[in-house]
Design a protein around this motif. Structure first.
Motif, PDB file in Angstrom:
ATOM      1  N   TYR A 123       0.832  -1.206   0.000  1.00 27.97           N
ATOM      2  CA  TYR A 123       0.000   0.000   0.000  1.00 27.97           C
ATOM      3  C   TYR A 123       0.871   1.262   0.000  1.00 27.97           C
ATOM      4  N   HIS A 124       2.074   1.146   0.539  1.00 27.37           N
ATOM      5  CA  HIS A 124       3.002   2.290   0.596  1.00 27.37           C
ATOM      6  C   HIS A 124       4.411   1.784   0.305  1.00 27.37           C
ATOM      7  N   SER A 125       5.343   2.730   0.200  1.00 22.99           N
ATOM      8  CA  SER A 125       6.740   2.370  -0.050  1.00 22.99           C
ATOM      9  C   SER A 125       7.330   1.603   1.138  1.00 22.99           C
ATOM     10  N   VAL A 137     -12.034   7.439  -2.300  1.00 21.80           N
ATOM     11  CA  VAL A 137     -12.709   6.350  -3.019  1.00 21.80           C
ATOM     12  C   VAL A 137     -11.935   5.046  -2.811  1.00 21.80           C
ATOM     13  N   GLU A 138     -12.663   4.009  -2.481  1.00 22.51           N
ATOM     14  CA  GLU A 138     -12.011   2.726  -2.184  1.00 22.51           C
ATOM     15  C   GLU A 138     -12.957   1.571  -2.547  1.00 22.51           C
ATOM     16  N   GLY A 139     -12.448   0.607  -3.280  1.00 22.36           N
ATOM     17  CA  GLY A 139     -13.262  -0.554  -3.664  1.00 22.36           C
ATOM     18  C   GLY A 139     -13.290  -1.645  -2.615  1.00 22.36           C
ATOM     19  N   PHE A 140     -12.216  -1.735  -1.817  1.00 25.26           N
ATOM     20  CA  PHE A 140     -12.071  -2.893  -0.921  1.00 25.26           C
ATOM     21  C   PHE A 140     -11.565  -2.435   0.455  1.00 25.26           C
ATOM     22  N   VAL A 145       1.013  -4.182 -11.593  1.00 19.22           N
ATOM     23  CA  VAL A 145      -0.059  -5.104 -11.205  1.00 19.22           C
ATOM     24  C   VAL A 145      -1.447  -4.665 -11.666  1.00 19.22           C
ATOM     25  N   GLN A 146      -1.633  -3.346 -11.880  1.00 20.65           N
ATOM     26  CA  GLN A 146      -2.946  -2.862 -12.326  1.00 20.65           C
ATOM     27  C   GLN A 146      -2.774  -1.896 -13.502  1.00 20.65           C
ATOM     28  N   PRO A 147      -2.271  -2.396 -14.647  1.00 19.61           N
ATOM     29  CA  PRO A 147      -1.996  -1.492 -15.770  1.00 19.61           C
ATOM     30  C   PRO A 147      -3.236  -0.735 -16.266  1.00 19.61           C
ATOM     31  N   LEU A 174      -9.547  14.812  -3.662  1.00 20.77           N
ATOM     32  CA  LEU A 174     -10.049  13.479  -4.042  1.00 20.77           C
ATOM     33  C   LEU A 174      -8.901  12.485  -3.891  1.00 20.77           C
ATOM     34  N   GLU A 175      -9.153  11.406  -3.185  1.00 23.46           N
ATOM     35  CA  GLU A 175      -8.122  10.364  -3.092  1.00 23.46           C
ATOM     36  C   GLU A 175      -8.581   9.122  -3.841  1.00 23.46           C
ATOM     37  N   ILE A 176      -7.738   8.682  -4.763  1.00 28.39           N
ATOM     38  CA  ILE A 176      -8.000   7.466  -5.525  1.00 28.39           C
ATOM     39  C   ILE A 176      -7.262   6.348  -4.809  1.00 28.39           C
ATOM     40  N   GLY A 177      -8.005   5.630  -3.972  1.00 29.57           N
ATOM     41  CA  GLY A 177      -7.413   4.548  -3.193  1.00 29.57           C
ATOM     42  C   GLY A 177      -7.276   4.934  -1.728  1.00 29.57           C
ATOM     43  N   PHE A 178      -8.402   5.004  -0.997  1.00 31.02           N
ATOM     44  CA  PHE A 178      -8.405   5.430   0.408  1.00 31.02           C
ATOM     45  C   PHE A 178      -7.599   4.471   1.286  1.00 31.02           C
ATOM     46  N   GLY A 179      -7.655   3.182   0.979  1.00 30.02           N
ATOM     47  CA  GLY A 179      -6.821   2.175   1.649  1.00 30.02           C
ATOM     48  C   GLY A 179      -6.870   2.244   3.163  1.00 30.02           C
ATOM     49  N   THR A 180      -5.705   2.496   3.779  1.00 33.65           N
ATOM     50  CA  THR A 180      -5.587   2.532   5.235  1.00 33.65           C
ATOM     51  C   THR A 180      -6.083   3.859   5.826  1.00 33.65           C
ATOM     52  N   GLY A 181      -6.351   4.849   4.964  1.00 34.79           N
ATOM     53  CA  GLY A 181      -6.766   6.164   5.459  1.00 34.79           C
ATOM     54  C   GLY A 181      -5.591   7.026   5.895  1.00 34.79           C
ATOM     55  N   GLN A 216     -17.420   3.879  -1.212  1.00 30.51           N
ATOM     56  CA  GLN A 216     -16.980   2.530  -1.590  1.00 30.51           C
ATOM     57  C   GLN A 216     -17.449   2.239  -3.011  1.00 30.51           C
ATOM     58  N   LYS A 217     -16.536   2.300  -3.953  1.00 31.52           N
ATOM     59  CA  LYS A 217     -16.871   1.990  -5.345  1.00 31.52           C
ATOM     60  C   LYS A 217     -15.596   1.790  -6.155  1.00 31.52           C
ATOM     61  N   GLN A 218     -15.773   1.293  -7.364  1.00 25.51           N
ATOM     62  CA  GLN A 218     -14.656   1.119  -8.291  1.00 25.51           C
ATOM     63  C   GLN A 218     -14.233   2.487  -8.835  1.00 25.51           C
ATOM     64  N   PHE A 219     -12.950   2.637  -9.115  1.00 21.14           N
ATOM     65  CA  PHE A 219     -12.468   3.913  -9.659  1.00 21.14           C
ATOM     66  C   PHE A 219     -13.156   4.249 -10.989  1.00 21.14           C
ATOM     67  N   SER A 220     -13.499   3.220 -11.746  1.00 23.59           N
ATOM     68  CA  SER A 220     -14.121   3.455 -13.059  1.00 23.59           C
ATOM     69  C   SER A 220     -15.507   4.104 -12.941  1.00 23.59           C
ATOM     70  N   PHE A 231      -3.456  10.431  -6.469  1.00 25.63           N
ATOM     71  CA  PHE A 231      -3.661   9.229  -7.287  1.00 25.63           C
ATOM     72  C   PHE A 231      -2.799   8.113  -6.704  1.00 25.63           C
ATOM     73  N   ASP A 232      -3.424   7.272  -5.872  1.00 28.25           N
ATOM     74  CA  ASP A 232      -2.673   6.275  -5.106  1.00 28.25           C
ATOM     75  C   ASP A 232      -3.220   4.869  -5.357  1.00 28.25           C
ATOM     76  N   ALA A 233      -3.316   4.529  -6.661  1.00 34.57           N
ATOM     77  CA  ALA A 233      -3.701   3.158  -7.031  1.00 34.57           C
ATOM     78  C   ALA A 233      -2.478   2.259  -6.900  1.00 34.57           C
TER      79      ALA A 233
HETATM   80  C1  LIG Z   1      -1.830   1.736  -2.999  1.00 38.82           C
HETATM   81  S1  LIG Z   1      -3.280   1.329  -2.151  1.00 38.82           S
HETATM   82  C2  LIG Z   1      -3.810   2.861  -1.489  1.00 38.82           C
HETATM   83  C3  LIG Z   1      -3.101   3.286  -0.253  1.00 38.82           C
HETATM   84  C4  LIG Z   1      -3.849   4.362   0.486  1.00 38.82           C
HETATM   85  N1  LIG Z   1      -3.832   5.617  -0.218  1.00 38.82           N
HETATM   86  C5  LIG Z   1      -3.336   4.494   1.890  1.00 38.82           C
HETATM   87  O1  LIG Z   1      -2.881   5.595   2.290  1.00 38.82           O
HETATM   88  O2  LIG Z   1      -3.408   3.509   2.604  1.00 38.82           O
HETATM   89  C6  LIG Z   1      -4.435   1.153  -3.485  1.00 38.82           C
HETATM   90  C7  LIG Z   1      -5.882   1.040  -3.033  1.00 38.82           C
HETATM   91  O3  LIG Z   1      -6.725   1.001  -4.172  1.00 38.82           O
HETATM   92  C8  LIG Z   1      -7.760   0.054  -3.962  1.00 38.82           C
HETATM   93  N2  LIG Z   1      -8.194  -0.393  -5.301  1.00 38.82           N
HETATM   94  C9  LIG Z   1      -7.480  -1.136  -6.195  1.00 38.82           C
HETATM   95  N3  LIG Z   1      -8.157  -1.249  -7.359  1.00 38.82           N
HETATM   96  C10 LIG Z   1      -9.314  -0.567  -7.203  1.00 38.82           C
HETATM   97  C11 LIG Z   1     -10.407  -0.289  -8.070  1.00 38.82           C
HETATM   98  N4  LIG Z   1     -10.431  -0.730  -9.334  1.00 38.82           N
HETATM   99  N5  LIG Z   1     -11.423   0.464  -7.599  1.00 38.82           N
HETATM  100  C12 LIG Z   1     -11.417   0.921  -6.314  1.00 38.82           C
HETATM  101  N6  LIG Z   1     -10.396   0.684  -5.439  1.00 38.82           N
HETATM  102  C13 LIG Z   1      -9.354  -0.030  -5.885  1.00 38.82           C
HETATM  103  C14 LIG Z   1      -7.110  -1.021  -3.132  1.00 38.82           C
HETATM  104  O4  LIG Z   1      -8.046  -1.760  -2.402  1.00 38.82           O
HETATM  105  C15 LIG Z   1      -6.169  -0.225  -2.249  1.00 38.82           C
HETATM  106  O5  LIG Z   1      -6.792   0.127  -1.037  1.00 38.82           O
END
Ligand SMILES: C[S@@+](CC[C@H](N)C(=O)[O-])C[C@H]1O[C@@H](n2cnc3c(N)ncnc32)[C@H](O)[C@@H]1O
Length: 224
Positions: free
Chosen positions: A24-26, A90-93, A163-165, A61-68, A139-143, A156-158
């Motif tokens: 999720y991070h470096s 925004v976060e899918g999972f 792994v996700q081209p 806007l954060e793309i990939g909320f993840g751990t917050g 909670q939704k897909q980035f698309s 933009f933190d996908a």
């Molecule tokens: C690199 S991590 C984000 C790290 C986050 N910014 C943090 O500070 O913890 C990428 C995030 O994108 C989410 N994700 C991956 N593909 C996604 C998609 N297609 N739609 C929504 N979320 C997605 C993952 O579940 C993951 O939480």
């Protein structure tokens, strides 16, 4: 997919996905990277730019909320700068409470009440985390992101293009570009040429900026 908590080189923790060998991070430092890429070169850069109108709201806007973690650091920075900020993550999972507790970000960053408010905030609801910081977790897909002309700063933190081209393409960057206001700033840890060209092709002015420790460059794109 299986997720494990690991410790990075600055002592802060992150999540590792063994199946992808992706984090999720470096691994050089989770908090260090988040502060460098998103807070300093994203939020603080925007606030020092001509696009920032003093006393106004900054919309993030954060793309990939993840751990917050990025939201947490932004709320702390907003307090320090006395900046009014509204934040959409925004976060899918979403991660579990157990994972969240194990990450233990308040150990280094303190601000427990802000951290709790961020994670107790219900999904799809705008919550007032502090006097000057509001948050909506979606909670939704980035698309499915379809906002227009709303955000000043995009984190933009996908996961990476390895792994996700499909998340580093013109299609995604076009939809993100639309969500942003003129002079808005997008930042990402990734400096890959393909991603940079995709950003340029949808209209961004893109520069390579010095990366956080362990990484030569990152990208910053401005909507002109
Ligand atoms: C690199 S991590 C984000 C790290 C986050 N910014 C943090 O500070 O913890 C990428 C995030 O994108 C989410 N994700 C991956 N593909 C996604 C998609 N297609 N739609 C929504 N979320 C997605 C993952 O579940 C993951 O939480």
């Amino acid at each position: 997919m299986k997720r494990e908590i690991i410790t990075t080189k600055d002592g802060s923790k992150t999540i590792h996905i063994p199946e992808w060998n992706e984090q999720y991070h470096s691994t050089h430092g989770a908090i260090q990277e988040a502060k460098h890429v998103y807070i300093e070169h994203g939020l603080a850069f925007f606030c020092a730019s001509e696009g920032f109108v003093k006393q106004s709201q900054v919309s993030v806007l954060e793309i990939g909320f993840g751990t917050g973690l990025n939201a947490f650091l932004t709320a702390i920075k907003a307090k320090d700068l006395n900046l009014n900020c509204n934040y959409v993550g925004v976060e899918g999972f979403p991660i579990s409470n157990e994972e969240l507790q194990a990450l233990n970000y308040t150990n280094t960053l303190n601000n427990q009440s802000i951290f709790d408010a961020i994670h107790q905030c219900e999904w799809e609801k705008e919550c007032y985390i502090s006097e000057n910081f509001s948050l909506e977790k979606q909670q939704k897909q980035f698309s499915k992101i379809a906002n227009e002309n709303q955000f000043n700063v995009v984190y933009f933190d996908a996961f990476g293009p390895r792994v996700q081209p499909d998340l580093w393409t013109e299609t995604i960057f076009k939809s993100i570009y639309k969500t942003m206001k003129p002079n808005g700033v997008l930042v990402t840890y990734c400096a890959q040429g393909h991603a940079r060209r995709a950003m340029i092709s949808v209209g961004f002015k893109v520069e390579k900026v010095e990366g956080p420790p362990g990484k030569r460059h990152m990208l910053r794109a401005v909507k002109k």
